[in-house]
Design a protein around this motif. Structure first.
Motif, mmCIF file in Angstrom:
data_model
loop_
_atom_site.group_PDB
_atom_site.id
_atom_site.type_symbol
_atom_site.label_atom_id
_atom_site.label_comp_id
_atom_site.label_asym_id
_atom_site.label_seq_id
_atom_site.Cartn_x
_atom_site.Cartn_y
_atom_site.Cartn_z
ATOM 1 N N UNK A 112 21.151 -3.169 -5.884
ATOM 2 C CA UNK A 112 21.298 -4.366 -6.750
ATOM 3 C C UNK A 112 21.847 -3.845 -8.327
ATOM 4 N N UNK A 113 22.245 -2.637 -8.530
ATOM 5 C CA UNK A 113 22.859 -2.133 -9.720
ATOM 6 C C UNK A 113 21.514 -1.867 -10.674
ATOM 7 N N UNK A 114 21.947 -1.625 -11.689
ATOM 8 C CA UNK A 114 20.935 -0.710 -12.737
ATOM 9 C C UNK A 114 20.083 -1.760 -13.089
ATOM 10 N N UNK A 115 18.929 -1.117 -13.767
ATOM 11 C CA UNK A 115 17.744 -2.309 -14.005
ATOM 12 C C UNK A 115 16.819 -1.386 -14.763
ATOM 13 N N UNK A 116 15.796 -1.904 -15.134
ATOM 14 C CA UNK A 116 14.423 -1.173 -15.803
ATOM 15 C C UNK A 116 14.044 -0.048 -14.709
ATOM 16 N N UNK A 117 13.399 0.917 -15.375
ATOM 17 C CA UNK A 117 12.964 1.860 -14.703
ATOM 18 C C UNK A 117 11.868 1.529 -13.608
ATOM 19 N N UNK A 118 11.845 1.846 -12.551
ATOM 20 C CA UNK A 118 10.810 1.395 -11.431
ATOM 21 C C UNK A 118 9.679 2.025 -11.571
ATOM 22 N N UNK A 119 8.473 1.407 -10.967
ATOM 23 C CA UNK A 119 7.105 1.982 -11.061
ATOM 24 C C UNK A 119 6.906 2.023 -9.527
ATOM 25 N N UNK A 120 6.555 3.423 -9.218
ATOM 26 C CA UNK A 120 6.264 3.844 -7.674
ATOM 27 C C UNK A 120 4.881 3.721 -7.441
ATOM 28 N N UNK A 121 4.474 2.805 -6.444
ATOM 29 C CA UNK A 121 3.099 2.628 -6.245
ATOM 30 C C UNK A 121 2.508 3.435 -5.078
ATOM 31 N N UNK A 122 1.483 4.083 -5.270
ATOM 32 C CA UNK A 122 1.034 4.970 -4.259
ATOM 33 C C UNK A 122 -0.478 4.421 -3.649
ATOM 34 N N UNK A 123 -0.538 4.435 -2.388
ATOM 35 C CA UNK A 123 -1.575 4.111 -1.755
ATOM 36 C C UNK A 123 -2.616 5.282 -1.519
ATOM 37 N N UNK A 124 -3.639 5.149 -2.344
ATOM 38 C CA UNK A 124 -4.674 6.244 -2.338
ATOM 39 C C UNK A 124 -5.977 5.555 -1.673
ATOM 40 N N UNK A 125 -5.800 4.648 -0.774
ATOM 41 C CA UNK A 125 -7.160 4.266 -0.027
ATOM 42 C C UNK A 125 -7.325 2.730 -0.040
ATOM 43 N N UNK A 126 -6.719 1.779 -0.847
ATOM 44 C CA UNK A 126 -6.818 0.523 -0.635
ATOM 45 C C UNK A 126 -6.169 0.137 0.979
ATOM 46 N N UNK A 127 -5.051 0.516 0.951
ATOM 47 C CA UNK A 127 -4.370 0.240 2.442
ATOM 48 C C UNK A 127 -3.802 -1.110 2.544
ATOM 49 N N UNK A 128 -3.054 -1.601 1.473
ATOM 50 C CA UNK A 128 -2.484 -2.872 1.426
ATOM 51 C C UNK A 128 -0.995 -2.650 1.377
ATOM 52 N N UNK A 129 -0.624 -2.050 0.226
ATOM 53 C CA UNK A 129 0.747 -1.796 -0.009
ATOM 54 C C UNK A 129 0.908 -0.438 -0.952
ATOM 55 N N UNK A 130 1.750 0.611 -0.632
ATOM 56 C CA UNK A 130 2.049 1.427 -1.380
ATOM 57 C C UNK A 130 2.528 2.829 -0.457
ATOM 58 N N UNK A 171 -10.397 8.015 -4.606
ATOM 59 C CA UNK A 171 -8.900 7.449 -4.826
ATOM 60 C C UNK A 171 -8.493 8.089 -5.949
ATOM 61 N N UNK A 172 -9.306 8.166 -7.023
ATOM 62 C CA UNK A 172 -8.858 8.879 -8.229
ATOM 63 C C UNK A 172 -8.402 10.235 -7.956
ATOM 64 N N UNK A 173 -9.096 10.991 -7.288
ATOM 65 C CA UNK A 173 -8.816 12.448 -7.091
ATOM 66 C C UNK A 173 -7.525 12.454 -6.115
ATOM 67 N N UNK A 174 -7.370 11.265 -5.180
ATOM 68 C CA UNK A 174 -5.833 11.567 -4.534
ATOM 69 C C UNK A 174 -4.752 11.356 -5.457
#
Ligand SMILES: Cc1ncc(COP(=O)(O)O)c(C=O)c1O
Length: 363
Positions: A112-130, A171-174
């Motif tokens: 989709x071309x250049x844009x704002x820097x993205x944020x990566x979401x990590x799943x540390x235990x909620x197990x919804x998305x990430x 979750x914080x530790x992960x």
């Protein structure tokens, strides 16, 4: 045009107060205004939060971010889920900050071309998305290879409002392990963030660079164990007026199914609000409302457009104010309490107030 007296009044000064009360001194605050500002009106809440020191806004949908841009808001907006295929171009063109956690999502953004820097979401235990923690370094390298920038890395807690539960520690530790692995690989994103309201209130070690505050900003506690931990002011008052009053004899029964029968003669007031307005049917026979500065029980089944209230021998007239959520005189009904009656959480009580109820913003 508005004829019916049922309104949700939103106190924007309460929003500002709550933002100031919740913002950690050394971290930025993202005001989470998804779902129309948890039912409070997203644009008005966003503006009030920004005035009080928020530097970011958080939304669930690209459409919600675009609405804020259309209203003229130019501050950073993070979309908390991946942009659905086909929406990336609009999201980036509007300067929304995308969240990313799948290979397909990353390819969609790169295409989709250049844009704002993205944020990566990590799943540390909620197990919804990430993203799985073990994939985080490889994923961030792929971001770079595709010519995109990483502006943040974040995670989300499943049980931060439960004091003494070990999940948040785990979750914080992960999350910290992920951050350390990224740093070792040469990635140090500008924003590391994890805390929702619960962690913002009770977990300073989870504040990192930014906290993402939703429910607390609206003056509602994320869980009962946090009572007294911070001074929050409820922002929403849900009010109406009595539309009809009858004196009924003992033995008469009220509303659909006749599930409330009078044991003695009583005054029954009808109020023009029902489940189509978000006053849940689950509140039938268990809800309480304020009339004349006193609590009165909801009598029988809440219907789509009306509910009935048993006012006993108190003098009540058509036109009297009814408060379903909020303060009247010395009495107050809080969303947390309504939630308990209905077997749900305060989040659902306020987000359920439907589009049929006009929002009136004050302050
Ligand atoms: C990813 C994310 N961050 C932050 C929040 C804000 O959470 P809270 O309303 O508990 O502060 C939410 C809301 O559910 C969310 O989904």
């Amino acid at each position: 045009m508005r004829f019916r007296p049922t309104v949700a009044e939103i106190d924007l000064e309460a929003i500002r107060h709550n933002v100031r009360a919740l913002k950690p001194p050394a971290s930025e605050l993202m005001a989470v205004v998804k779902a129309d500002g948890y039912g409070h009106g997203d644009v008005a809440v966003a503006r009030a939060a920004l005035e009080a020191g928020a530097t970011w806004l958080g939304v669930a949908l690209v459409e919600e971010g675009l609405r804020l841009r259309d209203a003229g808001i130019e501050d950073p907006i993070l979309v908390l889920s991946e942009a659905p295929p086909g929406s990336e171009g609009d999201a980036l063109a509007a300067g929304l900050t995308p969240t990313c956690y799948t290979d397909d999502g990353l390819r969609g953004l790169a295409g989709a071309g250049p844009g704002s820097a993205l944020h990566v979401k990590v799943d540390t235990g909620m197990h919804r998305v990430g993203l799985s923690p073990e994939r985080s370094v490889g994923f961030c390298e792929a971001v770079g290879r595709l010519g995109l920038q990483i502006g943040g890395v974040w995670t989300h807690f499943a049980r931060s409002e439960e004091l003494g539960d070990p999940t948040t520690d785990e979750q914080l530790k992960r999350f910290e392990e992920v951050l350390a692995a990224l740093e070792a690989a040469g990635h140090r994103p500008r924003y590391r963030h994890a805390a929702n309201s619960g962690a913002t209130i009770v977990r300073p070690e989870a504040h990192f660079d930014l906290v993402r505050v939703g429910i607390g900003m609206y003056g509602i506690l994320p869980g009962p164990q946090l009572e007294g931990a911070v001074d929050l002011r409820p922002a929403m008052t849900l009010r109406s007026r009595v539309s009809m009053v009858r004196r009924l004899p003992a033995g008469e029964a009220i509303s659909y199914g006749h599930r409330y029968r009078l044991e003695r003669e009583s005054t029954i007031a009808t109020v023009p609000i029902g489940y189509a307005d978000g006053y849940m049917r689950a509140l039938s026979n268990v809800g309480r409302v304020l009339i004349g500065g006193r609590r009165h029980p909801v009598a029988g089944t809440v219907t789509m457009d009306h509910l009935m209230v048993d006012c006993g021998d108190h003098l009540v007239r058509p036109g009297d104010e009814v408060v379903l959520l909020g303060r009247q005189g010395d009495e107050e009904i809080r969303a947390e309490e309504v939630a308990e009656w209905a077997g749900t959480i305060g989040y659902e009580v306020v987000t359920s107030v439907s589009g049929r109820v006009p929002r009136v913003h004050r302050g």
